[in-house]
Structure formats: structure tokens, C-alpha cells
Design an enzyme around this catalytic site. Structure first.
Site, PDB file in Angstrom:
ATOM      1  N   CYS A 263       0.797  -1.236   0.000  1.00 38.95           N
ATOM      2  CA  CYS A 263       0.000   0.000   0.000  1.00 38.95           C
ATOM      3  C   CYS A 263       0.832   1.291   0.000  1.00 38.95           C
ATOM      4  O   CYS A 263       0.710   2.087  -0.921  1.00 38.95           O
ATOM      5  CB  CYS A 263      -0.938   0.004   1.198  1.00 38.95           C
ATOM      6  SG  CYS A 263      -2.225  -1.247   1.033  1.00 38.95           S
ATOM      7  N   LYS A 324       6.615  -6.759   6.715  1.00 35.40           N
ATOM      8  CA  LYS A 324       6.353  -6.647   8.152  1.00 35.40           C
ATOM      9  C   LYS A 324       5.965  -8.027   8.657  1.00 35.40           C
ATOM     10  O   LYS A 324       5.743  -8.935   7.845  1.00 35.40           O
ATOM     11  CB  LYS A 324       5.273  -5.609   8.427  1.00 35.40           C
ATOM     12  CG  LYS A 324       3.886  -5.986   7.952  1.00 35.40           C
ATOM     13  CD  LYS A 324       2.914  -4.946   8.451  1.00 35.40           C
ATOM     14  CE  LYS A 324       1.508  -5.243   8.021  1.00 35.40           C
ATOM     15  NZ  LYS A 324       0.556  -4.283   8.522  1.00 35.40           N
TER      16      LYS A 324
END
Ligand SMILES: NC(=O)c1ccc[n+]([C@@H]2O[C@H](COP(=O)([O-])OP(=O)(O)OC[C@H]3O[C@@H](n4cnc5c(N)ncnc54)[C@H](O)[C@@H]3O)[C@@H](O)[C@H]2O)c1
Length: 439
Positions: A263, A324
Site C-alpha cells: 500500500c 512486516k
């Protein structure tokens, strides 16, 4: 309510599973037959904690089903969500809206009655107007309302975020559409999740503004970390010291190797393009994009420096490859640039990731992927903590030190106490903090 979701990726699948868990009747559609086939057998196409149980429970309860037949799913649906990808357009950084436009055309052809068409994909300002135009042109006799309902979930905590959102943003121009959206989100509204009604264009911009602001916060603390290294200050304390100020807040102030993922990189770029088109340049966001791009490769150079004057031929173990923890998503992960910089300098790379190795393999074909962090560290000249997975937070440092050719830990997330690492016999080198030699 009967809901169709077009696009069964991260957002479509999680939204569909959660809506069905609220009691709605949901059909998720995807073009990829293999994905739908797997989902029908209970196999998840992505790694997301808790998703398999949520899908199984609602599929068993016959509230959630999967299909490749878009027309069949749209037939009789009161709300149709578009949750297809909006990647960066090759070459210019604008959002590629071809999947959204195609989906709108397919929906219009399949409409059998009145419906609210909801864009959940992240789309530039004005996309709702174009979706409306496409639908009106192809299905002029069907009453439709086009709504923007951007999604704010985080990969790795997607279900929790969807069910306990900070807010739900709904950009709708007509009361009929607002009514349908209220009904869809009623279970969350009862739990006091704020429903923010705005114009459609405003809702579209809120999503980009939120992502750009968060990317700015990360980039700010990353640059501050660089300054800390030059002046002998400790960025962890700077972060704490500013984050305790409630006007600033402590979230997104953790220094690291730069933001990545599906994103922030594409959305910051697309926002810059929108701003450029409208002659309202966003200089701060422009600087954030440049600084973050440069940072990823700079992290590779930082690791190379940790190898001493002759890095060529040495081995580095990367721990954590995904952008992540708690996701297998490798899109724009900083690890990709770090590997590239290391390989360009003639360094051999071994790596371990708890969930992302299958996705990582084609992106870094020369990297030797290992089954455990300790296997990756064998005979390495430095171990680099890239992604802060829980399973990488409590590694046995003495064991690492024993297997390594030279015991150096480059902790790009500052998760290990430097003194403990040094006491175990490794040199600790973090981000924005003084290094600590082994004791
Ligand atoms: N991933 C996230 O964390 C996240 C969070 C918030 C918003 N978003 C936004 O949501 C959107 C979707 O993101 P994603 O990560 O879920 O994407 P994704 O690439 O994981 O999934 C998109 C899916 O849509 C399918 N698809 C494309 N066109 C189709 C069509 N015409 N009919 C049926 N299926 C079709 C593709 O096969 C794919 O499975 C993007 O705009 C993204 O920016 C993503």
C-alpha cells in the site's frame, strides 16, 4: 443482506469473511480459478492470522461462498463491492485503474436489479465518477448508486482491524446508498465504531491522505535516526520523548529499513500523480517517497560496512524477509533492495522467514533460503534482523555467536537490548543508536 465481493485478495477475502460473520449472505468472486478452487477446499491463498477459521466457520454456516462466476454473484446482490488490485501503473506511478474499470463493466452487464456499487479498492479522487459513468452507460435502465468505502485494515491484524475499526469512511451522494451502507455496517455501529459520511471524492482522498501521513511519520523518524547516528544520540529515546506528547503519539515512530508493502509505496506515488494533475504539488509527500526509496538500498550499504573493509565473498544471513511480520506479503519489501545491494557487492546471502519464503523465492533467486534462523546464521559474517517476527525476537544469541564466522548482529528494528547481545559475544549494531562491542 446479500453482498457480492469482486476480487478475493487480502481486502476482498477479509471483508467477505467478516461481513458473513456479521450475518450477511456473501459471495466472493475472483478471476483466478485456482484461488477459488483452493478456497472452496478451505485452503487460504494468503497467510493472515485467524482467517482460515473465520472462513471455515462462515462457509459451513452457508453465509460465505466462492465463485468465478461474476454474473451469478451479482444477480440479486443488494451491494456489490469492488476489491480488485490498483497497482502502480508501469512507467508513470499513476494508479492502474484497469481492474476497477473492467470490474465495473462486468458488474454493469450482470446487474438484474437495483444495487449499491461500493469501491473498496484504494482509488484516486474521481474514480467513483468514472465507475458511475461506466455503469450508467452499460446499464442505463438499472437503478444504481456508486459509493466509496476505503479500507484501512493492516495485513497481519486484518480481522481485528476490520471488526474493530477506528472509523468507517463512507463517501456517498444519495440517502438510499447511505441507508444500505448503514445496514451493512450496523453490527459495528452497535459497537460504536464511528461511521463517517462524506462526499464520494472526500472519502477517496481520505484513504490516500491517511497512508501518506503514516508514511511521513515513519520517514521522519528514519531520518531522525540517521541524524542520531551522526551526533551520538539515541533514536529510541527521541522516539519515546516525542511520542509521549499526545499531539504526536507514539505509533509509527519506530525507526527501521524503510516502509514497504502493498500500500504505502504505490499509494504515496499515486497521490503525488493526482496532486500533479491538479496543480497542487504535495512537496512533503514527494520528499517522503524519495527518502524512503534511497533508504532501502542505504540499509544494504550499512550491512556491507558492518562486514569490514573486504565484504566480497563474505556471507550475510537475513532474518525476516516480508515487509512486516504476520504476513507473507513481499510486495516492495525492503529486504529486496538489501539483497540487491549485497549481491552487487559480491556478498553471499542466506535467509530465513517464517511465512514469506515461497513468495520471496522468485524475487531473490540467488539467495539460499534456510529452514531455521540458526541454519541461516551458520558461518555468516553478519546476521541482519530485517523483519521483527515474534519468533525472531528471542533468538539464542550465544548459539548464534557460536555458529557464525564473525559475530555481528545488525538489528534493523532495534528489538534486541544491545548490552545483552554484547554479553553473548556479538557486536550489536542498530538503527540510530550507538553500536556496542562484544564484552
Ligand atoms: N492489502 C492491504 O493491506 C490493503 C489495505 C487497504 C486497502 N487495500 C487496497 O485494496 C485493493 C485490493 O488490494 P489487495 O491487496 O486485496 O489486492 P490483491 O492483489 O491481493 O487481490 C485482488 C484480487 O482481485 C482479483 N481480480 C482482479 N480483477 C478481477 C475481476 N474483474 N473479477 C474478479 N476478480 C478480479 C485478482 O485476481 C486478485 O485475486 C487495492 O486497491 C489496495 O490498495 C489493500
Amino acid at each position: 443482506m446479500r453482498i457480492a465481493i469482486i476480487g478475493t485478495g487480502y481486502v476482498g477475502l477479509v471483508s467477505g469473511a467478516c461481513f458473513s460473520d456479521f450475518g450477511h449472505d456473501v459471495i466472493c468472486v475472483d478471476k483466478e480459478a485456482a484461488k477459488i478452487h483452493d478456497l472452496e477446499k478451505g485452503v487460504m491463498p494468503i497467510f493472515e492470522p485467524g482467517l482460515d477459521q473465520l472462513v471455515a466457520r462462515n462457509a459451513e454456516g452457508r453465509r460465505l461462498s466462492f465463485t468465478t462466476d461474476l454474473a451469478g454473484a451479482v444477480d440479486g446482490a443488494e451491494a456489490i463491492f469492488i476489491a480488485v488490485g490498483t497497482p502502480s501503473r508501469r512507467g508513470d506511478g499513476h494508479a492502474d485503474l484497469s481492474y476497477v474499470h473492467d470490474a465495473a463493466r462486468e458488474i454493469a452487464r450482470a446487474l438484474t436489479g437495483p444495487a449499491v456499487i461500493v469501491t473498496k479498492s484504494t482509488v484516486p479522487v474521481g474514480t467513483g465518477d468514472e465507475v458511475e459513468r461506466i455503469v450508467r452507460e452499460a446499464a442505463p435502465d438499472k437503478p444504481t448508486w456508486v459509493v466509496s468505502n476505503p479500507e484501512f485494515l493492516r495485513e497481519g491484524a486484518a480481522i481485528e482491524d476490520f471488526k474493530h475499526p477506528d472509523r468507517i469512511v463512507i463517501g456517498a451522494e444519495e440517502e438510499q446508498a447511505r441507508e444500505v451502507m448503514r445496514e451493512i455496517y450496523r453490527p459495528l455501529y452497535l459497537n460504536k465504531a464511528p461511521l463517517l459520511f462524506t462526499s464520494r471524492r472526500t472519502a477517496e482522498l481520505i484513504k490516500y491522505a491517511a497512508n501518506a501521513f503514516l508514511a511521513t511519520k515513519i520517514t521522519f523518524i528514519n531520518e531522525m535516526a540517521d541524524l542520531c547516528e551522526m551526533v551520538g544520540a539515541d533514536v529510541q529515546d527521541v522516539s519515546l520523548g516525542i511520542g509521549l506528547d499526545r499531539r504526536i503519539g507514539s505509533k509509527f515512530l519506530h525507526p527501521g529499513p524503510g516502509y514497504g508493502g502493498s500500500c504505502f509505496p504505490k499509494d504515496t506515488l499515486a497521490l503525488l500523480k493526482t496532486a500533479e494533475d491538479h496543480h497542487a504539488p504535495l512537496r512533503i509527500v514527494g520528499a517522503v517517497v524519495q527518502v524512503n526509496d534511497a533508504r532501502k538500498r542505504a540499509m544494504g550499504r550499512k550491512v556491507i560496512r558492518a562486514l569490514g573493509p573486504k565484504p566480497r565473498g563474505k556471507t550475510v544471513a537475513l532474518l525476516g524477509l516480508t515487509f512486516k511480520p504476520n504476513t507473507d506479503d513481499m510486495r516492495d519489501a525492503p529486504s529486496i533492495s538489501i539483497v540487491q545491494a549485497l549481491e552487487d557487492a559480491g556478498v553471499k546471502v542466506r535467509a530465513y522467514d517464517p511465512e514469506g519464503m515461497e513468495q520471496a523465492r522468485p524475487l531473490m533467486p540467488k539467495v539460499e533460503l534456510c529452514q531455521t534462523p540458526y541454519e541461516a546464521a551458520e558461518n555468516a559474517h553478519a546476521v541482519v534482523l530485517v523483519t521483527e517476527w515474534d519468533v525472531l525476537r528471542a533468538l539464542d544469541m550465544k548459539r548464534l555467536a557460536r555458529t557464525m564466522a564473525s559475530p555481528v548482529l545488525v538489528d534493523l528494528r532495534n528489538i534486541y537490548p544491545p548490552e545483552e547481545v554484547a554479553a553473548a559475544g556479538l557486536k550489536w549494531q542498530g538503527v540510530g543508536r550507538p553500536s556496542v562491542e562484544p564484552t
